[in-house]
Design an enzyme around this catalytic site. Structure first.
Site, PDB file in Angstrom:
ATOM      1  CG  ASN A 137      -1.848   1.128   1.312  1.00 22.40           C
ATOM      2  OD1 ASN A 137      -1.462   2.256   1.041  1.00 22.40           O
ATOM      3  ND2 ASN A 137      -3.084   0.877   1.686  1.00 22.40           N
ATOM      4  CG  ASP A 189      -3.128   4.634   0.592  1.00 22.85           C
ATOM      5  OD1 ASP A 189      -3.137   4.500  -0.644  1.00 22.85           O
ATOM      6  OD2 ASP A 189      -4.006   4.164   1.338  1.00 22.85           O
ATOM      7  CG  HIS A 190       0.739   6.206   4.771  1.00 25.68           C
ATOM      8  ND1 HIS A 190      -0.201   7.177   5.016  1.00 25.68           N
ATOM      9  CD2 HIS A 190       0.227   5.051   5.257  1.00 25.68           C
ATOM     10  CE1 HIS A 190      -1.239   6.642   5.635  1.00 25.68           C
ATOM     11  NE2 HIS A 190      -0.998   5.356   5.789  1.00 25.68           N
ATOM     12  NE  ARG A 221       7.399  20.955   3.654  1.00 28.95           N
ATOM     13  CZ  ARG A 221       8.669  21.232   3.911  1.00 28.95           C
ATOM     14  NH1 ARG A 221       9.493  21.545   2.941  1.00 28.95           N
ATOM     15  NH2 ARG A 221       9.115  21.195   5.141  1.00 28.95           N
ATOM     16  CG  HIS A 231      -8.274   4.226   0.756  1.00 28.25           C
ATOM     17  ND1 HIS A 231      -8.489   4.134   2.106  1.00 28.25           N
ATOM     18  CD2 HIS A 231      -9.469   4.579   0.208  1.00 28.25           C
ATOM     19  CE1 HIS A 231      -9.749   4.419   2.366  1.00 28.25           C
ATOM     20  NE2 HIS A 231     -10.363   4.710   1.233  1.00 28.25           N
ATOM     21  NE  ARG A 282      -8.480   7.567   3.964  1.00 22.97           N
ATOM     22  CZ  ARG A 282      -9.372   7.307   4.909  1.00 22.97           C
ATOM     23  NH1 ARG A 282     -10.455   8.037   5.037  1.00 22.97           N
ATOM     24  NH2 ARG A 282      -9.168   6.326   5.758  1.00 22.97           N
ATOM     25  NE  ARG A 326      -7.701  11.482   5.138  1.00 27.35           N
ATOM     26  CZ  ARG A 326      -8.203  10.813   6.188  1.00 27.35           C
ATOM     27  NH1 ARG A 326      -7.432   9.998   6.872  1.00 27.35           N
ATOM     28  NH2 ARG A 326      -9.443  10.946   6.551  1.00 27.35           N
ATOM     29  CG  HIS A 327      -3.702   8.901   1.271  1.00 33.52           C
ATOM     30  ND1 HIS A 327      -4.532   8.187   0.462  1.00 33.52           N
ATOM     31  CD2 HIS A 327      -3.991   8.522   2.552  1.00 33.52           C
ATOM     32  CE1 HIS A 327      -5.285   7.401   1.207  1.00 33.52           C
ATOM     33  NE2 HIS A 327      -5.004   7.583   2.491  1.00 33.52           N
ATOM     34  CD  GLU A 358      -7.109  -0.129   0.873  1.00 34.13           C
ATOM     35  OE1 GLU A 358      -7.365   0.893   1.536  1.00 34.13           O
ATOM     36  OE2 GLU A 358      -6.237  -0.921   1.189  1.00 34.13           O
ATOM     37  CB  THR A 360      -5.840   4.463   9.413  1.00 35.25           C
ATOM     38  OG1 THR A 360      -5.699   3.382   8.486  1.00 35.25           O
ATOM     39  CG2 THR A 360      -5.984   3.894  10.815  1.00 35.25           C
ATOM     40  CB  THR A 361      -9.564   1.705   6.915  1.00 29.08           C
ATOM     41  OG1 THR A 361      -9.073   2.451   5.808  1.00 29.08           O
ATOM     42  CG2 THR A 361     -10.933   1.170   6.573  1.00 29.08           C
ATOM     43  CD  GLU A 377      -7.250  -6.260   2.780  1.00 30.74           C
ATOM     44  OE1 GLU A 377      -7.331  -6.134   1.548  1.00 30.74           O
ATOM     45  OE2 GLU A 377      -6.500  -5.566   3.499  1.00 30.74           O
ATOM     46  CG  HIS A 406      -5.634  -1.729   9.313  1.00 28.74           C
ATOM     47  ND1 HIS A 406      -5.270  -1.142  10.499  1.00 28.74           N
ATOM     48  CD2 HIS A 406      -6.062  -0.715   8.523  1.00 28.74           C
ATOM     49  CE1 HIS A 406      -5.492   0.149  10.434  1.00 28.74           C
ATOM     50  NE2 HIS A 406      -5.965   0.452   9.241  1.00 28.74           N
ATOM     51  N   GLY A 407      -2.236  -2.663   9.912  1.00 29.64           N
ATOM     52  CA  GLY A 407      -1.365  -2.590  11.085  1.00 29.64           C
ATOM     53  C   GLY A 407      -0.274  -3.643  11.126  1.00 29.64           C
ATOM     54  N   GLY A 417       0.940  -1.387   4.434  1.00 25.68           N
ATOM     55  CA  GLY A 417       1.296  -0.048   3.997  1.00 25.68           C
ATOM     56  C   GLY A 417       2.123   0.742   4.991  1.00 25.68           C
ATOM     57  CG  HIS A 418       1.613   3.482   9.058  1.00 23.77           C
ATOM     58  ND1 HIS A 418       2.326   3.238  10.206  1.00 23.77           N
ATOM     59  CD2 HIS A 418       1.498   4.827   8.958  1.00 23.77           C
ATOM     60  CE1 HIS A 418       2.614   4.387  10.786  1.00 23.77           C
ATOM     61  NE2 HIS A 418       2.127   5.369  10.058  1.00 23.77           N
TER      62      HIS A 418
HETATM   63  N1  PXP Z   1      -5.977  -3.146   3.863  1.00 26.49           N
HETATM   64  C1  PXP Z   1      -6.937  -2.188   3.862  1.00 26.49           C
HETATM   65  C2  PXP Z   1      -8.275  -2.553   3.314  1.00 26.49           C
HETATM   66  C3  PXP Z   1      -6.672  -0.885   4.323  1.00 26.49           C
HETATM   67  O1  PXP Z   1      -7.639   0.041   4.314  1.00 26.49           O
HETATM   68  C4  PXP Z   1      -5.372  -0.585   4.775  1.00 26.49           C
HETATM   69  C5  PXP Z   1      -5.060   0.803   5.228  1.00 26.49           C
HETATM   70  O2  PXP Z   1      -5.230   1.701   4.196  1.00 26.49           O
HETATM   71  C6  PXP Z   1      -4.409  -1.601   4.730  1.00 26.49           C
HETATM   72  C7  PXP Z   1      -4.744  -2.874   4.294  1.00 26.49           C
HETATM   73  C8  PXP Z   1      -2.989  -1.350   5.130  1.00 26.49           C
HETATM   74  O3  PXP Z   1      -2.935  -1.016   6.475  1.00 26.49           O
HETATM   75  P1  PXP Z   1      -1.578  -0.451   7.064  1.00 26.49           P
HETATM   76  O4  PXP Z   1      -1.306   0.827   6.363  1.00 26.49           O
HETATM   77  O5  PXP Z   1      -1.882  -0.287   8.514  1.00 26.49           O
HETATM   78  O6  PXP Z   1      -0.527  -1.488   6.792  1.00 26.49           O
END
Ligand code: PXP
Length: 249
Positions: A13, A15-16, A24, A49, A51, A55-56, A76, A106-107, A157, A199-200, A221-222
């Site tokens: 992911n 996004d970040h 910036r 994702h 949104r 935002r990203h 997403e 976050t989600t 998921e 997630h996480g 992702g994060h």
């Molecule tokens: N899966 C889904 C459906 C998500 O919404 C996210 C966060 O955007 C992730 C996975 C990844 O989560 P993380 O960024 O915490 O790794």
């Protein structure tokens, strides 16, 4: 030995990367460059994702990810008409429908499949008619798996946030969280859904989660983007691939 059957795909992911770019308002760092590095390092897919508040990831990022990146895109999105139109226009490999609240960082949880379920069912149908695989992001609950199947999803998921947050809690709580995901994943697999999780997740939590053999894909992702600050994106993704392969061989 890693075979097609026990291989666990890694979706990265990005996004970040866009979050940092947008801080910036310029063009750097470019999420496409991150997607290319992810590809070179052995990622199996890119997740982004789009949104409602942009935002990203931006619309232009999605356009470029489809055109320029040699990896399947998992888009997403919330189940809104705007997102449905964008998905149908770009035809990503898959769409993961997620809940979206403007104020959330976050989600935070899985979808509530009992709210607006007709709208959701219609959205799933339209995506599938356009040859887009549909995944629903849900909490590890049996009734949600059953409902996801009933609504026509191809994939679920499983939200691993609670497991990840409790990873350093007592063994009893950690095992309970793990067993919940494991049992629910087996059930989803038995009723014919492809099962992903995310997630996480970190190196440590992904290692444990990947022992659930019915899982086909993790989306991370994060932690990847955060850890890349210290180790480099290429190195972090290669480490994840090695962890997943090691747990499955
Ligand atoms: N899966 C889904 C459906 C998500 O919404 C996210 C966060 O955007 C992730 C996975 C990844 O989560 P993380 O960024 O915490 O790794």
């Amino acid at each position: 030995m890693i075979t097609e059957d026990n291989y666990l795909r890694l979706g990265v992911n990005i996004d970040h990367v866009a979050t940092i770019r947008n801080a910036r308002g310029g063009l750097h760092p470019d999420p496409l460059r991150a997607a290319n590095i992810a590809y070179q390092a052995g990622a199996d897919g890119i997740t982004a994702h789009l949104r409602e508040d942009r935002r990203h990831i931006s619309d232009h990022d999605i356009e470029r990810l489809i055109k320029e990146i040699d990896l399947p895109l998992n888009l997403e999105m919330a189940a809104t008409q705007e997102m449905l139109d964008i998905a149908i226009k770009h035809k990503p490999n898959a769409c993961c429908i997620v809940p979206e609240k403007r104020q959330e960082i976050t989600t935070e949880g899985g979808l509530n499949l009992n709210v607006n379920s007709h709208k959701l069912e219609d959205c799933i149908k339209k995506l599938k008619e356009n040859a887009i695989k549909v995944s629903l992001f849900i909490d590890p609950q049996k009734e949600d798996i059953e409902k996801a199947k009933e609504l026509g999803a191809d994939i679920v998921e499983i939200h691993t946030g609670s497991f990840a947050n409790n990873f350093h809690n007592t063994k009893k709580i950690r095992d309970k969280e793990f067993n919940q995901i494991s049992n629910i994943s087996s059930f989803a697999n038995e009723i014919g859904l492809e099962v992903h999780a995310g997630h996480g997740l970190t190196f440590d939590t992904a290692k444990v989660i990947s022992r659930i053999t019915v899982l086909k894909e993790l989306n991370i992702g994060h932690f990847i983007i955060g850890e890349a600050v210290f180790e480099g994106l290429d190195c972090v993704i290669k480490k994840f691939r090695a962890i997943l392969n090691n747990e499955r061989s």
